[in-house]
Scaffold this motif. Structure first.
Motif, PDB file in Angstrom:
ATOM      1  N   ILE A 179      -1.773  18.504  50.435  1.00  0.00           N
ATOM      2  CA  ILE A 179      -2.284  17.157  51.717  1.00  0.00           C
ATOM      3  C   ILE A 179      -2.907  16.220  51.316  1.00  0.00           C
ATOM      4  N   ARG A 180      -3.077  15.409  52.088  1.00  0.00           N
ATOM      5  CA  ARG A 180      -4.037  14.263  52.248  1.00  0.00           C
ATOM      6  C   ARG A 180      -4.749  14.546  53.178  1.00  0.00           C
ATOM      7  N   ARG A 181      -6.274  14.359  52.576  1.00  0.00           N
ATOM      8  CA  ARG A 181      -7.127  14.996  53.771  1.00  0.00           C
ATOM      9  C   ARG A 181      -7.415  13.331  54.620  1.00  0.00           C
ATOM     10  N   PRO A 182      -7.853  13.290  55.579  1.00  0.00           N
ATOM     11  CA  PRO A 182      -8.311  12.168  56.605  1.00  0.00           C
ATOM     12  C   PRO A 182      -9.026  11.307  55.550  1.00  0.00           C
ATOM     13  N   THR A 183     -10.141  11.427  54.516  1.00  0.00           N
ATOM     14  CA  THR A 183     -11.118  10.664  54.018  1.00  0.00           C
ATOM     15  C   THR A 183     -10.354  10.294  52.633  1.00  0.00           C
ATOM     16  N   GLY A 184      -9.160  10.567  52.485  1.00  0.00           N
ATOM     17  CA  GLY A 184      -7.945  10.080  51.066  1.00  0.00           C
ATOM     18  C   GLY A 184      -8.388  10.580  50.186  1.00  0.00           C
ATOM     19  N   ASN A 185      -9.213  12.049  50.329  1.00  0.00           N
ATOM     20  CA  ASN A 185      -8.859  12.946  48.905  1.00  0.00           C
ATOM     21  C   ASN A 185      -7.591  13.793  49.394  1.00  0.00           C
ATOM     22  N   LEU A 186      -6.840  14.829  48.204  1.00  0.00           N
ATOM     23  CA  LEU A 186      -6.081  15.489  48.615  1.00  0.00           C
ATOM     24  C   LEU A 186      -6.942  16.749  48.286  1.00  0.00           C
ATOM     25  N   ALA A 187      -6.068  17.805  48.933  1.00  0.00           N
ATOM     26  CA  ALA A 187      -5.827  19.147  48.491  1.00  0.00           C
ATOM     27  C   ALA A 187      -4.890  19.531  47.898  1.00  0.00           C
ATOM     28  N   LEU A 188      -4.194  20.040  46.889  1.00  0.00           N
ATOM     29  CA  LEU A 188      -3.292  21.040  45.896  1.00  0.00           C
ATOM     30  C   LEU A 188      -3.415  22.612  46.454  1.00  0.00           C
ATOM     31  N   HIS A 189      -2.532  23.061  47.145  1.00  0.00           N
ATOM     32  CA  HIS A 189      -1.559  24.299  47.105  1.00  0.00           C
ATOM     33  C   HIS A 189      -1.839  24.841  46.087  1.00  0.00           C
ATOM     34  N   TRP A 190      -2.830  26.385  45.954  1.00  0.00           N
ATOM     35  CA  TRP A 190      -3.069  26.989  44.735  1.00  0.00           C
ATOM     36  C   TRP A 190      -2.128  27.536  43.955  1.00  0.00           C
ATOM     37  N   ALA A 191      -0.664  27.343  44.096  1.00  0.00           N
ATOM     38  CA  ALA A 191       0.182  28.441  43.591  1.00  0.00           C
ATOM     39  C   ALA A 191       0.521  26.947  42.445  1.00  0.00           C
ATOM     40  N   LEU A 192       0.076  25.602  42.310  1.00  0.00           N
ATOM     41  CA  LEU A 192       0.563  24.772  41.910  1.00  0.00           C
ATOM     42  C   LEU A 192      -0.292  24.752  40.475  1.00  0.00           C
ATOM     43  N   ALA A 193      -1.424  25.908  39.892  1.00  0.00           N
ATOM     44  CA  ALA A 193      -1.824  27.074  38.550  1.00  0.00           C
ATOM     45  C   ALA A 193      -0.373  27.304  38.192  1.00  0.00           C
ATOM     46  N   GLN A 194       0.896  27.499  38.456  1.00  0.00           N
ATOM     47  CA  GLN A 194       1.313  28.379  37.976  1.00  0.00           C
ATOM     48  C   GLN A 194       3.268  27.318  37.235  1.00  0.00           C
ATOM     49  N   LEU A 195       2.610  26.256  37.803  1.00  0.00           N
ATOM     50  CA  LEU A 195       3.425  24.712  36.256  1.00  0.00           C
ATOM     51  C   LEU A 195       2.533  24.678  35.471  1.00  0.00           C
ATOM     52  N   PRO A 196       3.462  24.219  34.241  1.00  0.00           N
ATOM     53  CA  PRO A 196       2.812  23.158  33.499  1.00  0.00           C
ATOM     54  C   PRO A 196       2.326  22.287  33.334  1.00  0.00           C
ATOM     55  N   THR A 197       1.339  21.996  32.740  1.00  0.00           N
ATOM     56  CA  THR A 197       0.299  21.391  33.033  1.00  0.00           C
ATOM     57  C   THR A 197       1.137  19.816  33.053  1.00  0.00           C
ATOM     58  N   LEU A 198       1.946  19.272  32.316  1.00  0.00           N
ATOM     59  CA  LEU A 198       3.288  18.379  32.141  1.00  0.00           C
ATOM     60  C   LEU A 198       3.737  17.929  33.641  1.00  0.00           C
ATOM     61  N   HIS A 199       4.024  19.107  34.440  1.00  0.00           N
ATOM     62  CA  HIS A 199       4.760  19.190  36.050  1.00  0.00           C
ATOM     63  C   HIS A 199       3.811  19.060  36.625  1.00  0.00           C
ATOM     64  N   LEU A 200       2.640  19.416  36.585  1.00  0.00           N
ATOM     65  CA  LEU A 200       1.549  19.655  37.490  1.00  0.00           C
ATOM     66  C   LEU A 200       0.652  17.570  37.441  1.00  0.00           C
ATOM     67  N   ARG A 201       0.700  17.532  36.600  1.00  0.00           N
ATOM     68  CA  ARG A 201       0.780  15.794  36.533  1.00  0.00           C
ATOM     69  C   ARG A 201       2.053  15.193  37.384  1.00  0.00           C
ATOM     70  N   GLU A 202       3.039  15.714  36.926  1.00  0.00           N
ATOM     71  CA  GLU A 202       4.448  15.364  37.398  1.00  0.00           C
ATOM     72  C   GLU A 202       4.387  14.851  39.238  1.00  0.00           C
TER      73      GLU A 202
END
Length: 336
Positions: A179-202
């Motif tokens: 999700i994109r915060r009103p400030t423009g910053n991004l917040a990632l779902h905790w479950a994304l820590a399961q992805l391989p780093t390449l797919h997290l970058r993608e």
């Protein structure tokens, strides 16, 4: 009329949301939260909204299909030794600790003998809710650490290089991983820590409209199978050994209408084939046996003792049939 007004309308059995405001144009969106939504001015009628949905129905079907394909399957994990948890693309074997670690901690490390291991403290291992929270916190910390090490290399490719990338446990909506915060910053779902780093970058590149660096289809498939915190207590060994159809415990009789039970006289599946419990068998926790005429009778003991199949009982008019046949006994199982 001023302000925003929301109403619904039925279109061929499908509910569409109509949102009107001071805008002058008509638009159509499909989202996981609101479904099919028509946006337009206050003069927009229900018929106008239905006409727009009909005109763009092929696009609507594509968007709905895409949402279904992206929606997580939300697999459940079991709190037991040997369960698999994936961290940054690497499967880790859960090991319930014996007290050597802090009471509510979880740690992922490599064991010389067992390979990647996820060790859970004894207090967390004894309480399902604490275990779930502890495991989610471990994933959150893992993703946060990765973002601190790699996030700046990604955000510097954007027009906002000072953008902050954080991890949150508050995102609950399906198919909304960042999700994109009103400030423009991004917040990632905790479950994304399961992805391989390449797919997290993608995924970050996709969100920030940067050049693709990995197979997007493979990323979508992985997103659908992420563990989202569904944790179950280990099944009681006695319950696990019960008959899957009638729940008879090992060493006890199947119920009379059990779909798994076999006829003790012929070995075929039971289905009103002999009177009373004449051909009923005992559940041995070995699962359904082959359907050959005598194989099951030898692996599941009848109770009470069944007559010799070659000499069928003659205590009633319904026992004149010599034995079950596949057509008489096996195919009637659905009625049992």
């Amino acid at each position: 009329m001023t302000g925003k007004v929301t109403r619904t309308a039925n279109h061929g059995g499908v509910t569409i949301t109509i949102k009107t405001s001071n805008r002058t144009t008509i638009d159509l969106t499909v989202t996981p939260h609101e479904g099919i939504t028509v946006h337009g001015p206050h003069t927009l009628t229900d018929d106008d909204a239905r006409e727009l949905v009909t005109r763009r129905k092929h696009w609507v079907y594509r968007e709905l299909t895409k949402l279904c394909e992206q929606a997580p399957t939300n697999p459940a994990k079991t709190l037991r030794d040997g369960e698999q948890f994936t961290i940054l693309g690497t499967p880790h074997t859960l090991r319930l600790a014996d007290g050597r670690r802090p009471t509510e901690s979880a740690a992922a490390h490599s064991d010389p003998d067992r390979g990647p291991v996820l060790e859970l403290g004894p207090t967390a291992a004894a309480d399902l809710d604490i275990a779930r929270r502890t495991l989610i916190n471990l994933h959150t910390d893992t993703a946060d650490k990765w973002l601190k090490e790699n996030g700046a290399r990604i955000t510097r490719l954007t027009t906002n290089p000072d953008m902050q990338l954080t991890v949150t446990t508050r995102i609950r909506t399906q198919a909304r991983w960042i999700i994109r915060r009103p400030t423009g910053n991004l917040a990632l779902h905790w479950a994304l820590a399961q992805l391989p780093t390449l797919h997290l970058r993608e995924l970050l590149h996709r969100t920030l409209n940067l050049q693709s660096i990995a197979d997007g289809h493979e990323l979508d498939q992985q997103l659908r199978t992420l563990w989202l915190g569904e944790l179950a207590a280990p099944q009681n060994s006695r319950d696990a050994a019960a008959c899957p159809a009638c729940h008879a415990q090992p060493g006890t009789l199947h119920t009379n209408l059990c779909d798994v039970a076999r006829c003790a006289l012929t070995g075929f599946q039971r289905g009103y084939c002999h009177p009373g419990t004449t051909c009923l068998t005992i559940w041995t926790a070995a699962g359904p046996a082959p359907t050959s005429a005598r194989s099951t009778a030898s692996s599941t003991e009848p109770w009470p003792a069944a007559p010799n199949p070659a000499t069928p009982p003659t205590t009633g008019p319904s026992t004149t049939t010599t034995a079950c046949t596949p057509s008489a006994c096996g195919t009637s199982a659905s009625s049992a």
